[in-house]
Design a protein around this motif. Structure first.
Motif, PDB file in Angstrom:
ATOM      1  N   ALA A 185       0.792  -1.234   0.047  1.00  0.00           N
ATOM      2  CA  ALA A 185      -0.066  -0.137  -0.011  1.00  0.00           C
ATOM      3  C   ALA A 185       0.950   1.445   0.020  1.00  0.00           C
ATOM      4  O   ALA A 185       0.621   2.333  -0.499  1.00  0.00           O
ATOM      5  N   GLU A 186       1.893   1.104   0.577  1.00  0.00           N
ATOM      6  CA  GLU A 186       2.938   2.472   0.795  1.00  0.00           C
ATOM      7  C   GLU A 186       3.695   2.615  -0.619  1.00  0.00           C
ATOM      8  O   GLU A 186       3.699   3.938  -0.992  1.00  0.00           O
ATOM      9  N   GLU A 187       3.933   1.643  -1.546  1.00  0.00           N
ATOM     10  CA  GLU A 187       4.446   1.816  -2.700  1.00  0.00           C
ATOM     11  C   GLU A 187       3.539   2.141  -3.712  1.00  0.00           C
ATOM     12  O   GLU A 187       3.847   2.942  -4.679  1.00  0.00           O
ATOM     13  N   GLN A 188       2.343   1.561  -3.782  1.00  0.00           N
ATOM     14  CA  GLN A 188       1.061   1.956  -4.685  1.00  0.00           C
ATOM     15  C   GLN A 188       0.160   2.813  -3.953  1.00  0.00           C
ATOM     16  O   GLN A 188      -1.009   2.411  -3.829  1.00  0.00           O
TER      17      GLN A 188
ATOM     18  N   GLN B  39       1.184   4.607  16.247  1.00  0.00           N
ATOM     19  CA  GLN B  39       2.454   4.820  16.039  1.00  0.00           C
ATOM     20  C   GLN B  39       2.621   5.157  14.578  1.00  0.00           C
ATOM     21  O   GLN B  39       3.368   5.974  14.339  1.00  0.00           O
ATOM     22  N   LYS B  40       1.810   4.404  13.520  1.00  0.00           N
ATOM     23  CA  LYS B  40       2.090   4.751  12.246  1.00  0.00           C
ATOM     24  C   LYS B  40       1.477   6.183  11.954  1.00  0.00           C
ATOM     25  O   LYS B  40       2.126   7.080  11.313  1.00  0.00           O
ATOM     26  N   LEU B  41       0.366   6.839  12.526  1.00  0.00           N
ATOM     27  CA  LEU B  41      -0.148   8.232  12.034  1.00  0.00           C
ATOM     28  C   LEU B  41       0.747   9.068  13.049  1.00  0.00           C
ATOM     29  O   LEU B  41       0.716   9.914  12.338  1.00  0.00           O
ATOM     30  N   TYR B  42       1.345   8.781  14.213  1.00  0.00           N
ATOM     31  CA  TYR B  42       2.237   9.737  14.647  1.00  0.00           C
ATOM     32  C   TYR B  42       3.581  10.081  13.747  1.00  0.00           C
ATOM     33  O   TYR B  42       3.808  11.268  13.747  1.00  0.00           O
ATOM     34  N   SER B  43       3.998   8.957  13.260  1.00  0.00           N
ATOM     35  CA  SER B  43       5.088   8.999  12.471  1.00  0.00           C
ATOM     36  C   SER B  43       4.897   9.807  11.040  1.00  0.00           C
ATOM     37  O   SER B  43       5.547  10.509  10.546  1.00  0.00           O
ATOM     38  N   LEU B  44       3.603   9.749  10.568  1.00  0.00           N
ATOM     39  CA  LEU B  44       3.050  10.321   9.363  1.00  0.00           C
ATOM     40  C   LEU B  44       2.663  11.871   9.733  1.00  0.00           C
ATOM     41  O   LEU B  44       3.131  12.666   8.807  1.00  0.00           O
ATOM     42  N   ASP B  45       2.258  12.171  10.759  1.00  0.00           N
ATOM     43  CA  ASP B  45       1.713  13.395  11.112  1.00  0.00           C
ATOM     44  C   ASP B  45       1.719  13.660  12.535  1.00  0.00           C
ATOM     45  O   ASP B  45       0.965  13.484  13.248  1.00  0.00           O
ATOM     46  N   PRO B  46       2.853  14.329  13.236  1.00  0.00           N
ATOM     47  CA  PRO B  46       3.244  14.429  14.533  1.00  0.00           C
ATOM     48  C   PRO B  46       2.251  15.591  15.054  1.00  0.00           C
ATOM     49  O   PRO B  46       2.224  15.626  16.292  1.00  0.00           O
TER      50      PRO B  46
ATOM     51  N   ARG C 234      -5.524  -2.071   9.395  1.00  0.00           N
ATOM     52  CA  ARG C 234      -3.939  -2.179   9.024  1.00  0.00           C
ATOM     53  C   ARG C 234      -3.478  -1.617   7.739  1.00  0.00           C
ATOM     54  O   ARG C 234      -2.419  -0.854   7.656  1.00  0.00           O
ATOM     55  N   VAL C 235      -4.298  -1.872   6.718  1.00  0.00           N
ATOM     56  CA  VAL C 235      -4.021  -1.418   5.451  1.00  0.00           C
ATOM     57  C   VAL C 235      -4.483   0.112   5.280  1.00  0.00           C
ATOM     58  O   VAL C 235      -3.398   0.911   4.710  1.00  0.00           O
ATOM     59  N   LEU C 236      -5.290   0.513   6.046  1.00  0.00           N
ATOM     60  CA  LEU C 236      -5.630   1.986   6.004  1.00  0.00           C
ATOM     61  C   LEU C 236      -4.265   2.709   6.498  1.00  0.00           C
ATOM     62  O   LEU C 236      -3.924   3.801   6.011  1.00  0.00           O
ATOM     63  N   SER C 237      -3.619   2.405   7.698  1.00  0.00           N
ATOM     64  CA  SER C 237      -2.754   2.907   8.437  1.00  0.00           C
ATOM     65  C   SER C 237      -1.485   2.859   7.646  1.00  0.00           C
ATOM     66  O   SER C 237      -0.440   3.425   7.801  1.00  0.00           O
ATOM     67  N   SER C 238      -1.487   1.778   6.569  1.00  0.00           N
ATOM     68  CA  SER C 238      -0.184   1.347   5.873  1.00  0.00           C
ATOM     69  C   SER C 238       0.062   2.504   4.626  1.00  0.00           C
ATOM     70  O   SER C 238       0.915   2.790   3.958  1.00  0.00           O
ATOM     71  N   ILE C 239      -1.216   3.157   4.226  1.00  0.00           N
ATOM     72  CA  ILE C 239      -1.200   4.040   3.188  1.00  0.00           C
ATOM     73  C   ILE C 239      -0.619   5.538   3.628  1.00  0.00           C
ATOM     74  O   ILE C 239      -1.068   6.370   4.297  1.00  0.00           O
TER      75      ILE C 239
ATOM     76  N   PRO D 286      -0.551  12.091   3.456  1.00  0.00           N
ATOM     77  CA  PRO D 286      -1.097  12.990   4.411  1.00  0.00           C
ATOM     78  C   PRO D 286      -2.570  13.404   4.327  1.00  0.00           C
ATOM     79  O   PRO D 286      -3.233  13.757   5.319  1.00  0.00           O
ATOM     80  N   ILE D 287      -3.032  13.259   2.993  1.00  0.00           N
ATOM     81  CA  ILE D 287      -4.451  13.707   2.888  1.00  0.00           C
ATOM     82  C   ILE D 287      -5.437  12.813   3.469  1.00  0.00           C
ATOM     83  O   ILE D 287      -6.524  13.348   3.665  1.00  0.00           O
ATOM     84  N   ILE D 288      -5.054  11.625   3.911  1.00  0.00           N
ATOM     85  CA  ILE D 288      -5.916  10.766   4.550  1.00  0.00           C
ATOM     86  C   ILE D 288      -5.811  10.668   6.038  1.00  0.00           C
ATOM     87  O   ILE D 288      -6.246   9.778   6.577  1.00  0.00           O
ATOM     88  N   VAL D 289      -5.099  11.509   6.694  1.00  0.00           N
ATOM     89  CA  VAL D 289      -4.883  11.705   7.983  1.00  0.00           C
ATOM     90  C   VAL D 289      -6.033  12.042   8.896  1.00  0.00           C
ATOM     91  O   VAL D 289      -6.268  11.091   9.933  1.00  0.00           O
ATOM     92  N   PRO D 290      -7.032  12.584   8.440  1.00  0.00           N
ATOM     93  CA  PRO D 290      -8.393  12.720   8.969  1.00  0.00           C
ATOM     94  C   PRO D 290      -9.137  11.492   9.220  1.00  0.00           C
ATOM     95  O   PRO D 290      -9.717  11.153  10.241  1.00  0.00           O
ATOM     96  N   ILE D 291      -9.065  10.828   8.012  1.00  0.00           N
ATOM     97  CA  ILE D 291      -9.918   9.603   8.002  1.00  0.00           C
ATOM     98  C   ILE D 291      -8.922   8.533   8.828  1.00  0.00           C
ATOM     99  O   ILE D 291      -9.646   7.678   9.470  1.00  0.00           O
ATOM    100  N   MET D 292      -7.647   8.442   9.009  1.00  0.00           N
ATOM    101  CA  MET D 292      -7.068   7.562   9.622  1.00  0.00           C
ATOM    102  C   MET D 292      -7.470   8.033  11.194  1.00  0.00           C
ATOM    103  O   MET D 292      -7.644   6.905  11.874  1.00  0.00           O
TER     104      MET D 292
END
Length: 984
Positions: A107-110, A176-183, A138-143, A146-152
């Motif tokens: 998901a992160e690559e595509q 943890q995944k969301l925090y690393s994406l958007d502190p 798990r898949v949602l947090s792997s994308i 930044p645009i989907i941060v509110p959804i996550m």
């Protein structure tokens, strides 16, 4: 991970292997194809694309198994992403799980293709299957977009309140995944972490503490109320969760408890007054030493972690060891010794980490490991780095008592073929000679003998160590210096050490020093830089002490160094020339040349390389590297005064106690999921016994078999009327003891189902009276299965007098058999999360059946009550404006809707309300529109609002259910959809 295997224990072996990232064995029919896939021939991928785009589920499932196997082999399967993502909405559970495993990987690559399926993932978050909900999150947090941060963020908040502990565990990982994406989301994530820390599930504890350590490790205040719970749950948490929790609790304890190592205090348990001590002596002792009393919470942590020293996981044992090292009193630290020594039988990598920690411990506490000294003897099969660490520990353990044994070991190690290990052994001998003065001379003589060794590495290291030892007593060992001056050692460090010794103690060897300088002048240009520097120093010192013989040699060497390629040597040469050869340009510094170059130098102190590592917490990466690693959290110093321990007190809500004997209920603990309560069986066991010899208090066969025969006036078991509850009241019991009751044909009792939850909403809702609906009995026990005993149950929707969080269930028993029955009662339940409080057995008997799994001379029947989700609601009163306002708050993932086609008979408003009320115990909200019907209720267990809205449009209708409990909402939606679609 053990957490995954726990969550997937109910699935097939193939699925579990896929979830764990293991290779799934292909079926025999596709064995050849799968084997060919893992070869270098990647043209087989075209076959996979065709299979994934096929209309047959079996082909898609087989293709996904092969694709996941391809990933497990480390192959690149990203080109299959478009074909795989098409199956994300498949109804096949096994196929969907495999697709999610693939998406988590790519998901992160595509990201662009994954975003196209974002709506599918959001719908999957409401799936009744907990594995699908967790995989979707798990898949949602792997994308990583930044645009989907509110959804996550919304998905994480919803999953944090999910009924399944496995989904809540996945939510903790997603934090943890969301925090690393958007502190910047830290504040919102801390609120979720605070909520998850209160979770009592052992499956969630380790993951949420890991999220706490990553996001907000400084928020110690979040741990106060959960400290004791974490300590008590520690034994049942999965192994890697135990490691994280122990490390966190170590940091917490260093900030909340006083030091148990105080020098001015003694332990209260060791300060008992002797038999002949006087009161005056006791007062004097109290003035001198203050007893140390360990905090009960401090002791709780040490007591609950001690059994984990027997864990099979080496990381857990190491975590407990570091906890005791940093927190336990000094006389209790030795309990970890045997466990650490046991870990030395593990793999080489484990030995390396454990030995590093033991090396640090052995510097301060030699007595801990001295009884196990033989465990640190070097084996021929050990790797060099393991040998070096064992050598370090043996050196730390050396004392006057065991030095002879250790030196004999060292003599063997010096002869080792491993040159690096032999050199380390010589350094260890030098350390022993420095630390224990009684053996200094013996060690020095032994090192001199090694100067004749054929191995250049041994000779060079011996020279370096001898140089350090000679600095302690140079005047007594001039012969050794002369002997070393005659050596021709090719190792640069050894040659430099010899030159330094000769230059430093040139007055003790006045005849040899000039000749050594002459020889070094011949080979100056070909020497290493470190040798050249020492040659320049030797020339300068001899110029000051014996200028007549060395003046020309010194000028020659200084001229060579002036044009050397190394700028350090050029600078040193210019500095020495200005310092020792005075001229017009020389300053006042040249007057002090002798005091500068020939100043007495202190003897070097040979210390362990692990001496300063105690500044890092044991078992951490920083301790292993001896350098502060990124993310390392330092242990704070002990506070001088212990903080208030009342911050860890938790108010315990006591359960509702019911003294009436006719009540039977089961309680739901907070850590068990509501999904299990709704979908699984609540098992009740009824025991009956037939006995022709006794007549009192028996249930006789009903004449009609299904009639509603009433009980006698002397003994009635109906709990609905106070005038008919004689058998379950105290007066009825006394009456049964004195009067022979008539045979009973039909028995009724009420079972109250209790769920303990605090209301989670602040909205002031008021419970209304339920709407009358016809009784719909459900079969609990068939007369054939019950050997003549039949039972039915229904939900009367009446408020329960024993508590606001209870649902009443009415049972009706009928005896269709030939024998009278007695002692009908509920035995031990078999479902999890429920504790049944049984009513008194119905009917008199000399020996009542014992609650438990076995009942002698009884008949036992296993039954289950399956409540519909609509029966677990309470109707509430609400205005149309309040309904609209609350519905506006429960949108997005909290809303479930569907469009239904209504039967022609269900067009008028009356049947719509009647059908909805018949399915769910909801209250009707007044509506100003004829085609809009609103209903409101709240969950009995948690008080969560449940809003239902039906909007009619000709022959169709839009059905919407809004509630924070998404699983409850989806299940209620399906039941209402079925009811409204059917004809009345």
């Amino acid at each position: 991970m053990s957490a995954n295997s726990l969550a997937y224990s109910e699935q097939s072996g193939a699925e579990a292997a896929v979830e764990l990232g293991q290779e799934t064995t292909p079926t025999s029919s596709a064995g050849g194809a799968a084997f060919g896939l893992f070869s270098t021939d990647f043209k087989k991928n075209e076959d996979l694309k065709e299979m994934l785009e096929s209309t047959k589920e079996s082909l898609k499932l087989e293709a996904m198994k092969r694709v996941v196997g391809l990933i497990a082999r480390g192959k690149n399967a990203s080109e299959l992403f478009p074909a795989v993502v098409k199956n994300v909405a498949s109804k096949n559970i096994e196929l969907k799980k495999l697709v999610y495993v693939y998406l988590v990987r790519y998901a992160e690559e595509q990201q662009d293709l994954a975003l196209l399926s974002i709506s599918t993932f959001q719908r999957a978050l409401k799936d009744p299957n907990q594995l699908i909900r967790a995989s979707a999150l798990r898949v949602l947090s792997s994308i990583r977009v930044p645009i989907i941060v509110p959804i996550m963020m919304l998905a994480i908040k919803e999953a944090a309140t999910d009924l399944s502990p496995y989904v809540r565990k996945t939510a903790a990982h997603a934090i943890q995944k969301l925090y690393s994406l958007d502190p910047d989301q830290k504040e919102h994530l801390v609120e979720v972490i605070e909520k998850l820390l209160k979770d009592k599930s052992t499956l969630v504890a380790g993951s949420v503490v890991m999220a706490f350590e990553e996001v907000c490790p400084e928020r110690i205040d979040l741990i106060h109320k959960n400290y004791r719970k974490l300590c008590n749950l520690l034994m049942d948490v999965e192994e890697w969760g135990q490691v994280v929790i122990i490390n966190m609790l170590t940091r917490y304890a260093r900030t909340q408890f006083v030091s148990p190592w105080r020098q001015d205090g003694v332990f209260e348990e060791n300060s008992e007054k002797a038999f002949y001590d006087s009161d005056e002596e006791k007062k004097e002792g109290a003035a001198q030493t203050k007893p140390y009393v360990m905090d009960p919470d401090h002791r709780l942590l040490l007591r609950n972690t001690k059994p984990l020293l027997q864990s099979r996981n080496t990381a857990v044992v190491m975590s407990v060891a570091q906890l005791y090292w940093h927190l336990a009193p000094k006389h209790e630290v030795s309990v970890v010794t045997k466990s650490l020594v046991r870990l030395l039988r593990s793999h080489r990598e484990v030995q390396y980490v454990v030995l590093q920690n033991i090396a640090t411990m052995s510097i301060q506490r030699k007595g801990m490991f001295e009884p196990f000294m033989k465990s640190f003897y070097v084996r021929s099969t050990d790797a060099t780095h393991i040998k070096t660490l064992k050598l370090e520990i043996l050196t730390n353990l050396a004392n006057e008592a065991n030095i002879s044994t250790i030196l004999r070991e060292f003599q063997t190690y010096v002869k080792s073929q491993d040159k690096a290990f032999a050199a380390a052994t010589i350094q260890a001998i030098g350390r022993c000679a420095t630390n224990i003065s009684e053996i200094t001379d013996a060690c020095l003589n032994g090192l001199v003998l090694l100067l004749s060794n054929r191995d250049e590495t041994v000779v060079a290291e011996s020279v370096v160590v001898i140089k350090k030892l000679l600095q302690t007593q140079p005047s007594q060992h001039s012969d050794i210096i002369k002997h070393m001056a005659k050596l021709r050692v090719p190792v640069p460090m050894a040659r430099a050490s010899i030159l330094w010794l000769i230059g430093e103690y040139c007055e003790h060897v006045p005849r040899i020093a000039p000749d050594v300088l002459r020889k070094m002048a011949k080979t100056f240009t070909s020497e290493e830089d470190i040798v050249k520097l020492q040659t320049v120093n030797l020339a300068a010192k001899l110029y000051l002490t014996n200028s007549k013989q060395t003046k020309l040699l010194t000028q020659y060497i200084l001229n060579l160094g002036k044009y050397d390629q190394n700028y350090d040597i050029r600078d040193r040469t210019r500095f020495i020339r200005q310092l020792i050869v005075p001229n017009e340009k020389s300053g006042a510094l040249s007057k002090y040349a002798r005091r500068i170059l020939l100043a007495p130098k202190p003897a070097p102190v040979l210390q362990s390389a692990f001496k300063d590592r105690d500044r890092f917490q044991l078992g951490t990466l920083s301790h292993t590297l001896n350098s502060k690693a990124t993310g390392y959290l330092e242990l704070s110093d002990w506070p001088d005064v212990a903080p208030d321990q009342s911050v860890r007190n938790v108010e315990v809500v006591e359960a509702v106690r019911i003294n009436t004997r006719s009540d039977c209920y089961y309680r739901r603990d907070e850590d068990h999921s509501e999904e299990k309560r709704l979908c699984s069986h609540s098992y009740l066991v009824f025991c009956s016994r037939s006995d022709e010899g006794q007549k009192n208090g028996r249930l006789e066969k009903s004449g009609s078999g299904s009639g509603s025969a009433s009980a006698s006036s002397e003994e009635s078991s109906s709990a609905e009327s106070s005038s008919e509850s004689g058998s379950d009241s105290d007066s009825g019991t006394d009456q049964k003891r004195n009067t022979k009751p008539k045979p009973i044909k039909k028995v009724r009792d009420v079972i109250h189902v209790v769920h303990c939850f605090c209301l989670s909403r602040l909205f002031p809702v008021q419970v209304s009276s339920p709407v009358f609906v016809p009784v719909r009995p459900h079969e609990l026990l068939h007369r054939m299965t019950g050997k003549g005993l039949a039972a039915q149950y229904h939900f009367p929707r009446q408020p329960c007098i024993y508590g606001d969080h209870m649902v009443s269930v009415q049972l009706t028993f009928n005896n269709h058999g030939d024998h009278a029955l007695e002692d009908i009662h509920i035995s031990e339940k078999t479902s999890t999360g429920q504790s049944i409080h049984c009513f008194r057995p119905i009917g008199e008997s000399g020996s009542a059946a014992v609650l438990g799994r076995t009942c002698s001379k009884t008949e036992r029947f296993s039954v289950s009550i399956q409540p519909a989700v609509g029966e677990l609601l309470l109707p509430v009163t609400m205005t149309e404006q309040d309904f609209s306002r609350e519905q506006g708050k429960l949108v997005g993932m909290n809303e479930s809707s569907a469009t239904i086609t209504m039967a022609p008979e269900t067009v008028s408003s009356q049947p719509v309300s009647k059908k909805v009320v018949s399915v769910a115990n909801v209250g009707v909200v007044p509506s100003g529109q004829d085609n809009v019907h609103r209903f409101a209720a709240k969950l009995v267990s948690s008080g969560t609002l449940v809003l239902v809205c039906v909007v009619q449009k000709d022959s169709s209708a839009q059905l919407t259910v809004n509630t924070e409990r998404t699983v409850v909402g989806s299940m209620l939606l399906r039941e209402l959809q079925t009811a409204l679609s059917s004809a009345p």
